[in-house]
Design an enzyme around this catalytic site. Structure first.
Site, PDB file in Angstrom:
ATOM      1  N   CYS A   1      19.005 -30.665  58.955  1.00  9.08           N
ATOM      2  CA  CYS A   1      19.190 -32.040  58.483  1.00  9.08           C
ATOM      3  C   CYS A   1      18.509 -32.971  59.492  1.00  9.08           C
ATOM      4  O   CYS A   1      19.018 -33.191  60.592  1.00  9.08           O
ATOM      5  CB  CYS A   1      20.688 -32.315  58.370  1.00  9.08           C
ATOM      6  SG  CYS A   1      21.089 -33.887  57.635  1.00  9.08           S
TER       7      CYS A   1
ATOM      8  N   CYS B   1       5.192 -36.725  69.088  1.00 10.48           N
ATOM      9  CA  CYS B   1       4.045 -36.016  69.666  1.00 10.48           C
ATOM     10  C   CYS B   1       3.129 -35.377  68.633  1.00 10.48           C
ATOM     11  O   CYS B   1       2.133 -34.758  69.007  1.00 10.48           O
ATOM     12  CB  CYS B   1       4.544 -34.957  70.642  1.00 10.48           C
ATOM     13  SG  CYS B   1       5.393 -33.579  69.838  1.00 10.48           S
TER      14      CYS B   1
ATOM     15  N   CYS C   1       6.425 -34.073  64.281  1.00 11.85           N
ATOM     16  CA  CYS C   1       7.247 -34.883  65.169  1.00 11.85           C
ATOM     17  C   CYS C   1       6.581 -36.254  65.305  1.00 11.85           C
ATOM     18  O   CYS C   1       5.391 -36.344  65.608  1.00 11.85           O
ATOM     19  CB  CYS C   1       7.366 -34.212  66.533  1.00 11.85           C
ATOM     20  SG  CYS C   1       8.220 -35.225  67.774  1.00 11.85           S
TER      21      CYS C   1
ATOM     22  N   CYS D   1       8.004 -31.917  72.764  1.00  9.43           N
ATOM     23  CA  CYS D   1       8.285 -33.126  73.554  1.00  9.43           C
ATOM     24  C   CYS D   1       9.773 -33.335  73.845  1.00  9.43           C
ATOM     25  O   CYS D   1      10.127 -34.261  74.561  1.00  9.43           O
ATOM     26  CB  CYS D   1       7.715 -34.372  72.868  1.00  9.43           C
ATOM     27  SG  CYS D   1       8.589 -34.890  71.377  1.00  9.43           S
TER      28      CYS D   1
ATOM     29  N   CYS E   1      12.442 -31.257  69.062  1.00 11.84           N
ATOM     30  CA  CYS E   1      11.042 -30.839  69.048  1.00 11.84           C
ATOM     31  C   CYS E   1      10.799 -30.021  70.311  1.00 11.84           C
ATOM     32  O   CYS E   1      11.101 -30.467  71.419  1.00 11.84           O
ATOM     33  CB  CYS E   1      10.135 -32.072  69.024  1.00 11.84           C
ATOM     34  SG  CYS E   1       8.384 -31.684  69.247  1.00 11.84           S
TER      35      CYS E   1
END
Length: 186
Positions: free
Chosen positions: A153, A84, A81, A133, A130
């Site tokens: 995607c 984070c 991510c 976060c 995510c």
């Protein structure tokens, strides 16, 4: 005749309202999570993210197709991510779709991402966030390859890539998570 005219007017009024309706901007939901929730103010997110990454991760935007250099990455590694640095995917699950966005058939494990239904296109889609976060990553569709049949995607700007050769500790930690997830799935 008057009754039909009134119904037609009501239908037109409803369609006009529905067409101009835009759902309120959602804030990240507070749900029970397996990992700690990373919380930052808008100012803190803006300070650590590029303008494009902020638009996607925090405002649920979408980058233009074929705009991410991550589309062409084929090296063994971990996709993180961008907000984070939580591990999300591995190259082993990446596949080419021709859609213009990096696509994967599975996350690292159930702790990597969370799924939620969104109605931004007026039809329900499954949003991918995510789990650490709450950042918007993209959407998942049921038209992917085996073994899952899913296509995650993702927006490339919402992720960073770290090659296994550049971070062996991360590669080993992710491999351990994947092994643990596979053993509990049996």
């Amino acid at each position: 005749f008057m009754f039909k005219t009134n119904l037609l007017l009501l239908d037109l009024a409803w369609l006009a309202c529905a067409a101009s309706f835009s759902p309120p901007r959602r804030r990240p939901r507070r749900v029970a999570r397996a990992m700690a929730v990373i919380e930052k103010s808008d100012a803190e997110w803006r300070a650590v993210l590029s303008e494009e990454a902020y638009k996607v991760l925090r405002e649920e935007g979408t980058e233009p197709p074929r705009s991410s250099p991550l589309n062409d990455v084929k090296a063994a590694g971990t996709w993180l991510c961008a907000g984070c640095q939580a591990p999300l995917y591995v190259t082993e699950t990446k596949f080419e779709t021709g859609s213009g966005w990096p696509s994967f058939f599975a996350p690292i494990d159930e702790r990597a991402v969370e799924l939620a239904t969104d109605f931004k296109m007026l039809v329900p889609r499954t949003e991918v966030r995510c789990r650490a976060c709450g950042g918007h990553l993209g959407h998942v569709f049921d038209d992917g390859p085996k073994p899952t049949g899913q296509r995650f995607c993702m927006n490339g700007v919402a992720m960073d890539f770290r090659a296994d050769a550049d971070d062996e500790d991360l590669a080993q930690a992710v491999a351990a998570r994947r092994r643990a997830a596979a053993s509990t799935a049996m």
